[in-house]
Every structure is written in structure tokens, then in C-alpha cells.
Design a protein around this motif. Sequence first.
Motif, PDB file in Angstrom:
ATOM      1  N   HIS A   1       0.849  -1.185   0.036  1.00 38.00           N
ATOM      2  CA  HIS A   1       0.047   0.046   0.068  1.00 38.00           C
ATOM      3  C   HIS A   1       0.822   1.302  -0.096  1.00 38.00           C
ATOM      4  N   ALA A   2       1.962   1.241   0.741  1.00 36.35           N
ATOM      5  CA  ALA A   2       2.966   2.207   0.635  1.00 36.35           C
ATOM      6  C   ALA A   2       3.771   2.538  -0.486  1.00 36.35           C
ATOM      7  N   ALA A   3       3.974   1.508  -1.259  1.00 33.88           N
ATOM      8  CA  ALA A   3       5.022   1.677  -2.441  1.00 33.88           C
ATOM      9  C   ALA A   3       4.042   1.751  -3.751  1.00 33.88           C
ATOM     10  N   HIS A   4       3.066   0.979  -3.859  1.00 33.53           N
ATOM     11  CA  HIS A   4       2.295   1.113  -5.448  1.00 33.53           C
ATOM     12  C   HIS A   4       2.026   2.359  -5.590  1.00 33.53           C
ATOM     13  N   PRO A   5       2.201   2.977  -6.668  1.00 32.18           N
ATOM     14  CA  PRO A   5       1.584   4.111  -7.256  1.00 32.18           C
ATOM     15  C   PRO A   5       0.191   4.160  -7.410  1.00 32.18           C
ATOM     16  N   CYS A   6      -0.550   2.906  -7.473  1.00 34.60           N
ATOM     17  CA  CYS A   6      -2.167   2.750  -7.939  1.00 34.60           C
ATOM     18  C   CYS A   6      -2.772   3.207  -6.560  1.00 34.60           C
ATOM     19  N   CYS A   7      -2.006   3.134  -5.378  1.00 35.97           N
ATOM     20  CA  CYS A   7      -2.876   3.399  -4.241  1.00 35.97           C
ATOM     21  C   CYS A   7      -3.086   5.044  -4.128  1.00 35.97           C
ATOM     22  N   HIS A   8      -2.250   5.529  -4.797  1.00 41.17           N
ATOM     23  CA  HIS A   8      -2.425   7.130  -4.791  1.00 41.17           C
ATOM     24  C   HIS A   8      -3.079   7.556  -5.834  1.00 41.17           C
ATOM     25  N   THR A   9      -3.224   6.806  -7.034  1.00 38.90           N
ATOM     26  CA  THR A   9      -3.872   7.302  -8.278  1.00 38.90           C
ATOM     27  C   THR A   9      -5.394   6.810  -8.524  1.00 38.90           C
ATOM     28  N   GLY A  10      -5.781   5.697  -7.572  1.00 40.28           N
ATOM     29  CA  GLY A  10      -7.044   5.142  -7.842  1.00 40.28           C
ATOM     30  C   GLY A  10      -7.122   3.833  -8.503  1.00 40.28           C
ATOM     31  N   GLU A  11      -5.909   3.485  -9.274  1.00 42.11           N
ATOM     32  CA  GLU A  11      -6.024   2.432 -10.377  1.00 42.11           C
ATOM     33  C   GLU A  11      -5.416   1.180  -9.518  1.00 42.11           C
ATOM     34  N   THR A  12      -6.162   0.370  -9.470  1.00 38.46           N
ATOM     35  CA  THR A  12      -5.734  -0.840  -8.783  1.00 38.46           C
ATOM     36  C   THR A  12      -5.814  -2.164  -9.524  1.00 38.46           C
ATOM     37  N   GLN A  13      -5.987  -2.109 -10.908  1.00 37.95           N
ATOM     38  CA  GLN A  13      -5.859  -3.373 -11.770  1.00 37.95           C
ATOM     39  C   GLN A  13      -4.720  -4.087 -11.529  1.00 37.95           C
ATOM     40  N   ASN A  14      -3.566  -3.665 -11.471  1.00 40.59           N
ATOM     41  CA  ASN A  14      -2.077  -4.150 -11.438  1.00 40.59           C
ATOM     42  C   ASN A  14      -1.583  -4.261  -9.942  1.00 40.59           C
ATOM     43  N   PHE A  15      -2.534  -4.056  -9.126  1.00 43.57           N
ATOM     44  CA  PHE A  15      -1.992  -4.022  -7.797  1.00 43.57           C
ATOM     45  C   PHE A  15      -1.733  -5.377  -7.097  1.00 43.57           C
ATOM     46  N   VAL A  16      -0.565  -5.555  -6.478  1.00 42.49           N
ATOM     47  CA  VAL A  16      -0.111  -6.746  -6.076  1.00 42.49           C
ATOM     48  C   VAL A  16       0.369  -6.694  -4.690  1.00 42.49           C
ATOM     49  N   ILE A  17      -0.219  -7.577  -3.855  1.00 42.43           N
ATOM     50  CA  ILE A  17       0.281  -7.691  -2.446  1.00 42.43           C
ATOM     51  C   ILE A  17       1.230  -9.067  -2.548  1.00 42.43           C
ATOM     52  N   PRO A  18       2.529  -8.879  -1.769  1.00 38.37           N
ATOM     53  CA  PRO A  18       3.233  -9.912  -1.872  1.00 38.37           C
ATOM     54  C   PRO A  18       2.704 -10.850  -0.849  1.00 38.37           C
ATOM     55  N   ARG A  19       2.860 -12.427  -1.182  1.00 33.63           N
ATOM     56  CA  ARG A  19       2.521 -13.506  -0.485  1.00 33.63           C
ATOM     57  C   ARG A  19       3.606 -14.331   0.183  1.00 33.63           C
ATOM     58  N   ASN A  20       4.776 -13.861   0.108  1.00 36.52           N
ATOM     59  CA  ASN A  20       5.929 -14.642   0.822  1.00 36.52           C
ATOM     60  C   ASN A  20       7.156 -13.560   0.667  1.00 36.52           C
ATOM     61  N   LEU A  21       8.165 -13.795   1.469  1.00 35.85           N
ATOM     62  CA  LEU A  21       9.383 -13.194   1.371  1.00 35.85           C
ATOM     63  C   LEU A  21      10.123 -12.913   0.182  1.00 35.85           C
ATOM     64  N   ASP A  22       9.865 -13.701  -0.553  1.00 37.32           N
ATOM     65  CA  ASP A  22      10.375 -13.656  -2.177  1.00 37.32           C
ATOM     66  C   ASP A  22       9.519 -12.446  -3.000  1.00 37.32           C
TER      67      ASP A  22
END
Length: 90
Positions: free
Chosen positions: A27-48
Motif C-alpha cells: 500500500h505504501a509503495a504502489h503508485p496505484c494506491c495514490h492514483t486510484g488505479e488498482t488493476q495491477n496492484f499486487v500484495i506479496p504473499r511471501n518473503l520472495d
Amino acid sequence: MLLNTENPILITTPITSRQDLYTALAHAAHPCCHTGETQNFVIPRNLDGMADLLREFCIKSIVCSDWRLDEADTKAIQEVLQDVKVRLQR
């Protein structure tokens, strides 16, 4: 649009699990959180995935004001952060 790498990521929500950290970083890093575009928003699921996100957005420092992870999770995360040269302040 990439983050200003001179400023740290600031996380003020409680981090009680690895997934809490992954979500807060995304949420802090993805530009889409600040522009409202969420189609390519990915939250990591593991350490990698977390490491990939940190590299992709050139994050060099994380400040976390409410760290509640246990010792094992903290150690695993710190190892990844060290590998990708990211400082963690908690």
C-alpha cells in the motif's frame, strides 16, 4: 512513477504477521494506491515477493512504529532485508 528513495516507507499500522507487513509495504509503495488505479496492484504473499517489491520500488528504508512480530518472523524478514540492502527501524 517511483517513490522518492530518499524518504523511508513509514508504517504506522500494527504489524502482527508477515502478511500485515507485506500489505502495508504494498500500500505504501504502489503508485496505484495514490492514483486510484488498482488493476495491477499486487500484495506479496511471501518473503520472495516482498523482496521483489522492495527492489521494484527501490525502497531503502522502512520505519515501523508498531512492530509485534515474534522472533522467528522478525529474523526471517531481517535476513531478506539485509540481502536487498533495506534498513528496518522499529
